[in-house]
Design a protein around this motif. Structure first.
Motif, PDB file in Angstrom:
ATOM      1  N   THR A  41      -7.007   1.500  -0.941  1.00 15.36           N
ATOM      2  CA  THR A  41      -7.110   1.825  -2.358  1.00 15.36           C
ATOM      3  C   THR A  41      -6.691   3.268  -2.596  1.00 15.36           C
ATOM      4  O   THR A  41      -6.941   4.133  -1.766  1.00 15.36           O
ATOM      5  N   ARG A  42      -6.074   3.506  -3.730  1.00  9.58           N
ATOM      6  CA  ARG A  42      -5.580   4.845  -4.062  1.00  9.58           C
ATOM      7  C   ARG A  42      -6.634   5.677  -4.794  1.00  9.58           C
ATOM      8  O   ARG A  42      -6.724   6.867  -4.604  1.00  9.58           O
ATOM      9  N   ARG A  43      -7.434   5.029  -5.643  1.00 12.26           N
ATOM     10  CA  ARG A  43      -8.406   5.765  -6.452  1.00 12.26           C
ATOM     11  C   ARG A  43      -9.821   5.468  -5.993  1.00 12.26           C
ATOM     12  O   ARG A  43     -10.129   4.353  -5.599  1.00 12.26           O
ATOM     13  N   GLY A  44     -10.680   6.456  -6.110  1.00  8.55           N
ATOM     14  CA  GLY A  44     -12.080   6.295  -5.699  1.00  8.55           C
ATOM     15  C   GLY A  44     -12.803   5.222  -6.476  1.00  8.55           C
ATOM     16  O   GLY A  44     -13.685   4.558  -5.955  1.00  8.55           O
ATOM     17  N   ALA A  45     -12.430   5.023  -7.741  1.00 11.41           N
ATOM     18  CA  ALA A  45     -13.099   4.015  -8.569  1.00 11.41           C
ATOM     19  C   ALA A  45     -12.898   2.609  -8.006  1.00 11.41           C
ATOM     20  O   ALA A  45     -13.683   1.714  -8.283  1.00 11.41           O
ATOM     21  N   GLU A  46     -11.860   2.437  -7.200  1.00 13.72           N
ATOM     22  CA  GLU A  46     -11.593   1.126  -6.604  1.00 13.72           C
ATOM     23  C   GLU A  46     -12.435   0.900  -5.346  1.00 13.72           C
ATOM     24  O   GLU A  46     -12.429  -0.177  -4.788  1.00 13.72           O
ATOM     25  N   GLY A  67      -0.100  17.435   1.694  1.00  7.74           N
ATOM     26  CA  GLY A  67      -0.882  16.213   1.772  1.00  7.74           C
ATOM     27  C   GLY A  67      -0.237  15.133   0.932  1.00  7.74           C
ATOM     28  O   GLY A  67       0.220  15.392  -0.183  1.00  7.74           O
ATOM     29  N   PHE A  68      -0.155  13.930   1.477  1.00  6.58           N
ATOM     30  CA  PHE A  68       0.434  12.790   0.778  1.00  6.58           C
ATOM     31  C   PHE A  68      -0.571  11.648   0.778  1.00  6.58           C
ATOM     32  O   PHE A  68      -1.099  11.285   1.825  1.00  6.58           O
ATOM     33  N   ALA A  69      -0.823  11.086  -0.396  1.00  3.94           N
ATOM     34  CA  ALA A  69      -1.711   9.932  -0.527  1.00  3.94           C
ATOM     35  C   ALA A  69      -0.851   8.680  -0.561  1.00  3.94           C
ATOM     36  O   ALA A  69       0.024   8.548  -1.412  1.00  3.94           O
ATOM     37  N   VAL A  70      -1.080   7.767   0.381  1.00  3.66           N
ATOM     38  CA  VAL A  70      -0.286   6.549   0.456  1.00  3.66           C
ATOM     39  C   VAL A  70      -1.223   5.355   0.607  1.00  3.66           C
ATOM     40  O   VAL A  70      -1.906   5.218   1.634  1.00  3.66           O
ATOM     41  N   ALA A  71      -1.267   4.507  -0.419  1.00  2.26           N
ATOM     42  CA  ALA A  71      -2.077   3.286  -0.332  1.00  2.26           C
ATOM     43  C   ALA A  71      -1.427   2.352   0.677  1.00  2.26           C
ATOM     44  O   ALA A  71      -0.281   1.947   0.508  1.00  2.26           O
ATOM     45  N   THR A  72      -2.149   2.061   1.761  1.00  2.00           N
ATOM     46  CA  THR A  72      -1.611   1.248   2.850  1.00  2.00           C
ATOM     47  C   THR A  72      -2.720   0.387   3.427  1.00  2.00           C
ATOM     48  O   THR A  72      -3.780   0.899   3.777  1.00  2.00           O
ATOM     49  N   ASP A  73      -2.470  -0.895   3.550  1.00  2.00           N
ATOM     50  CA  ASP A  73      -3.409  -1.789   4.224  1.00  2.00           C
ATOM     51  C   ASP A  73      -3.002  -1.828   5.694  1.00  2.00           C
ATOM     52  O   ASP A  73      -1.978  -2.415   6.046  1.00  2.00           O
ATOM     53  N   GLN A  74      -3.798  -1.189   6.565  1.00  2.00           N
ATOM     54  CA  GLN A  74      -3.430  -1.106   7.979  1.00  2.00           C
ATOM     55  C   GLN A  74      -3.442  -2.462   8.682  1.00  2.00           C
ATOM     56  O   GLN A  74      -2.925  -2.576   9.787  1.00  2.00           O
ATOM     57  N   ALA A  75      -3.976  -3.480   8.056  1.00  2.00           N
ATOM     58  CA  ALA A  75      -3.944  -4.830   8.633  1.00  2.00           C
ATOM     59  C   ALA A  75      -2.622  -5.531   8.332  1.00  2.00           C
ATOM     60  O   ALA A  75      -2.354  -6.602   8.873  1.00  2.00           O
ATOM     61  N   ASP A  76      -1.792  -4.922   7.490  1.00  2.00           N
ATOM     62  CA  ASP A  76      -0.507  -5.489   7.092  1.00  2.00           C
ATOM     63  C   ASP A  76       0.600  -4.758   7.854  1.00  2.00           C
ATOM     64  O   ASP A  76       0.923  -3.608   7.552  1.00  2.00           O
ATOM     65  N   ASP A  77       1.172  -5.415   8.862  1.00  2.00           N
ATOM     66  CA  ASP A  77       2.193  -4.785   9.702  1.00  2.00           C
ATOM     67  C   ASP A  77       3.382  -4.264   8.899  1.00  2.00           C
ATOM     68  O   ASP A  77       3.918  -3.193   9.204  1.00  2.00           O
ATOM     69  N   ASP A  78       3.803  -5.001   7.874  1.00  2.00           N
ATOM     70  CA  ASP A  78       4.933  -4.554   7.054  1.00  2.00           C
ATOM     71  C   ASP A  78       4.573  -3.286   6.279  1.00  2.00           C
ATOM     72  O   ASP A  78       5.388  -2.371   6.154  1.00  2.00           O
TER      73      ASP A  78
END
Length: 86
Positions: A41-46, A67-78
């Motif tokens: 998630t990108r925002r704390g509210a999420e 610093g770079f914020a990148v929403a990434t699901d580490q379970a998603d290889d792509d």
């Protein structure tokens, strides 16, 4: 590691942008490293834990690093491949 070497070093901090992950990201920033702060998630509210990757990346910037914020699901290889392609 010299400060010049640290400036060329990129770190990826995965997981929540609060607690230990936030502390690690900020410490790496103090070492002048470029830090990618990632979470699903990108925002704390999420998140039920509060905090956000954008806030943490902002603190990294404030200590003089990048610093770079990148929403990434580490379970998603792509998604992880896209992160490392940046």
């Amino acid at each position: 590691m010299t400060s010049q070497e640290a400036r060329r070093t990129v770190a990826v901090v995965t997981g929540r942008a609060v607690g230990a992950g936030k502390g690690v990201a900020i410490a790496l920033g103090h070492s002048a490293m470029t830090v990618y702060v990632t979470d699903r998630t990108r925002r704390g509210a999420e998140s039920r834990h509060g905090g956000s990757i954008a806030d943490t990346a902002g603190v990294v910037d404030a200590v003089g690093a990048e610093g770079f914020a990148v929403a990434t699901d580490q379970a998603d290889d792509d998604a992880v491949a896209r992160l490392f392609a940046r």
